[in-house]
Design a protein around this motif. Structure first.
Motif, PDB file in Angstrom:
ATOM      1  N   ILE A   1       0.840  -1.200   0.000  1.00  0.00           N
ATOM      2  CA  ILE A   1       0.000   0.000   0.000  1.00  0.00           C
ATOM      3  C   ILE A   1       0.873   1.248   0.000  1.00  0.00           C
ATOM      4  O   ILE A   1       0.659   2.182  -0.773  1.00  0.00           O
ATOM      5  CB  ILE A   1      -0.938   0.001   1.217  1.00  0.00           C
ATOM      6  CG1 ILE A   1      -2.041  -1.033   1.024  1.00  0.00           C
ATOM      7  CG2 ILE A   1      -1.558   1.360   1.421  1.00  0.00           C
ATOM      8  CD1 ILE A   1      -2.939  -1.177   2.211  1.00  0.00           C
TER       9      ILE A   1
ATOM     10  N   THR B   1      -8.194  -3.643  -4.248  1.00  0.00           N
ATOM     11  CA  THR B   1      -8.849  -2.346  -4.113  1.00  0.00           C
ATOM     12  C   THR B   1      -8.156  -1.473  -3.076  1.00  0.00           C
ATOM     13  O   THR B   1      -8.102  -0.261  -3.212  1.00  0.00           O
ATOM     14  CB  THR B   1     -10.320  -2.531  -3.722  1.00  0.00           C
ATOM     15  OG1 THR B   1     -10.879  -3.505  -4.583  1.00  0.00           O
ATOM     16  CG2 THR B   1     -11.089  -1.262  -3.862  1.00  0.00           C
ATOM     17  N   LEU B   2      -7.609  -2.108  -2.045  1.00  0.00           N
ATOM     18  CA  LEU B   2      -6.987  -1.347  -0.971  1.00  0.00           C
ATOM     19  C   LEU B   2      -5.675  -0.705  -1.406  1.00  0.00           C
ATOM     20  O   LEU B   2      -5.321   0.367  -0.925  1.00  0.00           O
ATOM     21  CB  LEU B   2      -6.736  -2.286   0.209  1.00  0.00           C
ATOM     22  CG  LEU B   2      -6.775  -1.726   1.611  1.00  0.00           C
ATOM     23  CD1 LEU B   2      -7.998  -0.875   1.806  1.00  0.00           C
ATOM     24  CD2 LEU B   2      -6.811  -2.865   2.593  1.00  0.00           C
ATOM     25  N   THR B   3      -4.952  -1.338  -2.337  1.00  0.00           N
ATOM     26  CA  THR B   3      -3.734  -0.700  -2.828  1.00  0.00           C
ATOM     27  C   THR B   3      -4.125   0.389  -3.818  1.00  0.00           C
ATOM     28  O   THR B   3      -4.817   0.119  -4.788  1.00  0.00           O
ATOM     29  CB  THR B   3      -2.825  -1.702  -3.543  1.00  0.00           C
ATOM     30  OG1 THR B   3      -3.648  -2.549  -4.323  1.00  0.00           O
ATOM     31  CG2 THR B   3      -2.026  -2.519  -2.597  1.00  0.00           C
ATOM     32  N   PRO B   4      -3.723   1.629  -3.564  1.00  0.00           N
ATOM     33  CA  PRO B   4      -4.111   2.728  -4.455  1.00  0.00           C
ATOM     34  C   PRO B   4      -3.601   2.476  -5.872  1.00  0.00           C
ATOM     35  O   PRO B   4      -2.527   1.932  -6.059  1.00  0.00           O
ATOM     36  CB  PRO B   4      -3.409   3.933  -3.850  1.00  0.00           C
ATOM     37  CG  PRO B   4      -3.170   3.573  -2.453  1.00  0.00           C
ATOM     38  CD  PRO B   4      -2.936   2.104  -2.441  1.00  0.00           C
ATOM     39  N   GLY B   5      -4.419   2.857  -6.856  1.00  0.00           N
ATOM     40  CA  GLY B   5      -4.003   2.689  -8.241  1.00  0.00           C
ATOM     41  C   GLY B   5      -4.605   1.481  -8.910  1.00  0.00           C
ATOM     42  O   GLY B   5      -4.601   1.383 -10.124  1.00  0.00           O
ATOM     43  N   THR B   6      -5.137   0.547  -8.132  1.00  0.00           N
ATOM     44  CA  THR B   6      -5.824  -0.592  -8.738  1.00  0.00           C
ATOM     45  C   THR B   6      -7.146  -0.803  -8.015  1.00  0.00           C
ATOM     46  O   THR B   6      -7.210  -0.714  -6.800  1.00  0.00           O
ATOM     47  CB  THR B   6      -4.998  -1.872  -8.624  1.00  0.00           C
ATOM     48  OG1 THR B   6      -4.543  -2.006  -7.288  1.00  0.00           O
ATOM     49  CG2 THR B   6      -3.814  -1.856  -9.542  1.00  0.00           C
ATOM     50  N   ILE B   7      -8.199  -1.069  -8.799  1.00  0.00           N
ATOM     51  CA  ILE B   7      -9.511  -1.291  -8.202  1.00  0.00           C
ATOM     52  C   ILE B   7     -10.172  -2.485  -8.875  1.00  0.00           C
ATOM     53  O   ILE B   7     -10.114  -2.618 -10.095  1.00  0.00           O
ATOM     54  CB  ILE B   7     -10.398  -0.028  -8.333  1.00  0.00           C
ATOM     55  CG1 ILE B   7      -9.996   0.995  -7.274  1.00  0.00           C
ATOM     56  CG2 ILE B   7     -11.856  -0.375  -8.183  1.00  0.00           C
ATOM     57  CD1 ILE B   7     -10.935   2.142  -7.136  1.00  0.00           C
ATOM     58  N   THR B   8     -10.752  -3.353  -8.075  1.00  0.00           N
ATOM     59  CA  THR B   8     -11.520  -4.461  -8.629  1.00  0.00           C
ATOM     60  C   THR B   8     -12.849  -3.927  -9.117  1.00  0.00           C
ATOM     61  O   THR B   8     -13.601  -3.352  -8.351  1.00  0.00           O
ATOM     62  CB  THR B   8     -11.785  -5.511  -7.544  1.00  0.00           C
ATOM     63  OG1 THR B   8     -10.597  -5.716  -6.814  1.00  0.00           O
ATOM     64  CG2 THR B   8     -12.248  -6.801  -8.159  1.00  0.00           C
ATOM     65  N   ALA B   9     -13.142  -4.103 -10.402  1.00  0.00           N
ATOM     66  CA  ALA B   9     -14.377  -3.544 -10.934  1.00  0.00           C
ATOM     67  C   ALA B   9     -15.470  -4.590 -11.037  1.00  0.00           C
ATOM     68  O   ALA B   9     -16.642  -4.260 -10.965  1.00  0.00           O
ATOM     69  CB  ALA B   9     -14.122  -2.927 -12.303  1.00  0.00           C
ATOM     70  N   GLU B  10     -15.117  -5.828 -11.220  1.00  0.00           N
ATOM     71  CA  GLU B  10     -16.146  -6.855 -11.389  1.00  0.00           C
ATOM     72  C   GLU B  10     -15.559  -8.194 -10.966  1.00  0.00           C
ATOM     73  O   GLU B  10     -14.375  -8.463 -11.193  1.00  0.00           O
ATOM     74  CB  GLU B  10     -16.556  -6.896 -12.861  1.00  0.00           C
ATOM     75  CG  GLU B  10     -17.753  -7.761 -13.171  1.00  0.00           C
ATOM     76  CD  GLU B  10     -19.059  -7.122 -12.742  1.00  0.00           C
ATOM     77  OE1 GLU B  10     -19.585  -7.545 -11.706  1.00  0.00           O
ATOM     78  OE2 GLU B  10     -19.546  -6.217 -13.425  1.00  0.00           O
TER      79      GLU B  10
ATOM     80  N   HIS C   1      -9.319  -2.418 -12.755  1.00  0.00           N
ATOM     81  CA  HIS C   1      -8.973  -1.151 -13.402  1.00  0.00           C
ATOM     82  C   HIS C   1      -7.686  -0.645 -12.779  1.00  0.00           C
ATOM     83  O   HIS C   1      -7.613  -0.473 -11.564  1.00  0.00           O
ATOM     84  CB  HIS C   1     -10.099  -0.139 -13.204  1.00  0.00           C
ATOM     85  CG  HIS C   1      -9.887   1.141 -13.943  1.00  0.00           C
ATOM     86  ND1 HIS C   1      -9.390   2.252 -13.321  1.00  0.00           N
ATOM     87  CD2 HIS C   1     -10.081   1.473 -15.234  1.00  0.00           C
ATOM     88  CE1 HIS C   1      -9.297   3.218 -14.219  1.00  0.00           C
ATOM     89  NE2 HIS C   1      -9.711   2.775 -15.377  1.00  0.00           N
ATOM     90  N   ALA C   2      -6.665  -0.439 -13.605  1.00  0.00           N
ATOM     91  CA  ALA C   2      -5.366  -0.011 -13.081  1.00  0.00           C
ATOM     92  C   ALA C   2      -4.976   1.313 -13.698  1.00  0.00           C
ATOM     93  O   ALA C   2      -5.370   1.634 -14.811  1.00  0.00           O
ATOM     94  CB  ALA C   2      -4.310  -1.056 -13.377  1.00  0.00           C
TER      95      ALA C   2
ATOM     96  N   ASN D   1     -10.275  -7.449  -2.226  1.00  0.00           N
ATOM     97  CA  ASN D   1     -10.124  -6.378  -1.246  1.00  0.00           C
ATOM     98  C   ASN D   1      -8.694  -5.843  -1.240  1.00  0.00           C
ATOM     99  O   ASN D   1      -8.485  -4.636  -1.156  1.00  0.00           O
ATOM    100  CB  ASN D   1     -10.451  -6.906   0.143  1.00  0.00           C
ATOM    101  CG  ASN D   1     -11.790  -6.405   0.627  1.00  0.00           C
ATOM    102  OD1 ASN D   1     -12.526  -5.806  -0.138  1.00  0.00           O
ATOM    103  ND2 ASN D   1     -12.078  -6.646   1.869  1.00  0.00           N
TER     104      ASN D   1
END
Lengths: 156, 99
Positions: free
Chosen positions: A65, A108-117, A126-127, A105
């Motif tokens: 993180i 998503t918790l690490t900034p810059g990457t998000i689980t979208a589906e 999404h990175a 999780n």
């Protein structure tokens, strides 16, 4: 059910932080009521080894993180804004619902990457740029989570 | 102890400001939510740790720890829900033109 009530009661003590007998009694009554209302749902079975492994995983996640937060801050503060967002599909080899939840999780918790589906064990992520998406695709995080859950029964 | 807590709070503030700048500068919902997650994961964490150090050991510190644990469980859920809603409603992520 008794374990559930005790866990709730501990939480009550933590939140109220008062040891007058009326508060404690109220808390005890309500923890039993809530535990009784919930007794039909998921059984509360503590798995100490699993929790220990998850707790040991947290410091590494924290290191990730901080690393990606600094990367992300640099991207935002750069006057040229060198971002290159992309959607990537990650098919993980995890065999547990809880493992996929933990993986999503953590992403998503690490900034810059998000689980979208999420669908079963396939995640759409999404990175922000190539470095971050490479980090996900390098399977480093996934293999650590697979290591945590290696003794559990697969349910996916 | 006091100095340590000040250092933590100021570092947390730095990340919060960067996240605010990011929300303004970045082009679309998807990338903006990355900036927001910067607030949650480091900004709020450093602020809360700073406040906990300022309070010293005791029940307030325990409560802050509970808040921190809840924050780390709930924030990814919220970010994921937002992004999934955006994706399912057919929003296309912003892309670099020449790639």
């Amino acid at each position: 059910m008794f374990l559930k009530a005790m866990a709730l009661f501990l939480f009550w003590i933590l939140l109220s932080a008062s040891f007058e007998w009326i508060h404690l009694l109220l808390g005890l009554v309500f923890s039993f009521v809530v535990a009784w209302l919930n007794s039909g749902h998921s059984p509360f079975v503590p798995k100490f080894r699993l929790w220990l492994r998850i707790i040991l995983y947290i410091p590494w996640l924290f290191y990730k993180i901080i690393e990606s937060s600094i990367h992300m801050s640099r991207l935002i503060l750069d006057p040229a804004l060198p971002i290159n967002p992309q959607l990537i599909t990650v098919e993980s080899k995890l065999r547990h619902h809880a493992a996929v939840v933990l993986f999503g999780n953590s992403i998503t918790l690490t900034p810059g990457t998000i689980t979208a589906e999420v669908y079963r064990n396939t995640l759409i992520v999404h990175a922000m740029d190539k470095d971050l998406s490479k980090d996900i695709e390098s399977k480093q995080m996934e293999s650590r989570i697979a290591e945590i859950f290696k003794d559990e029964k697969p349910d996916l | 102890m006091e100095i340590l807590s000040i250092i933590f709070i100021v570092t947390g503030l730095f990340f919060l400001i960067v996240a605010a700048i990011g929300v303004i500068r970045l082009p679309d919902v998807f990338s903006r939510s990355h900036a927001v997650s910067l607030t949650d994961s480091l900004g709020a964490f450093l602020m809360l740790v700073g406040i906990a150090l300022h309070e010293g050991f005791g029940k307030n510190m325990l409560k802050i720890m509970v808040v921190l644990a809840l924050l780390y469980i709930l924030n990814p859920v919220i970010a994921h829900a937002t992004i999934r809603a955006a994706l399912r409603s057919g929003l296309k992520p912003w892309k670099k033109e020449n790639s």
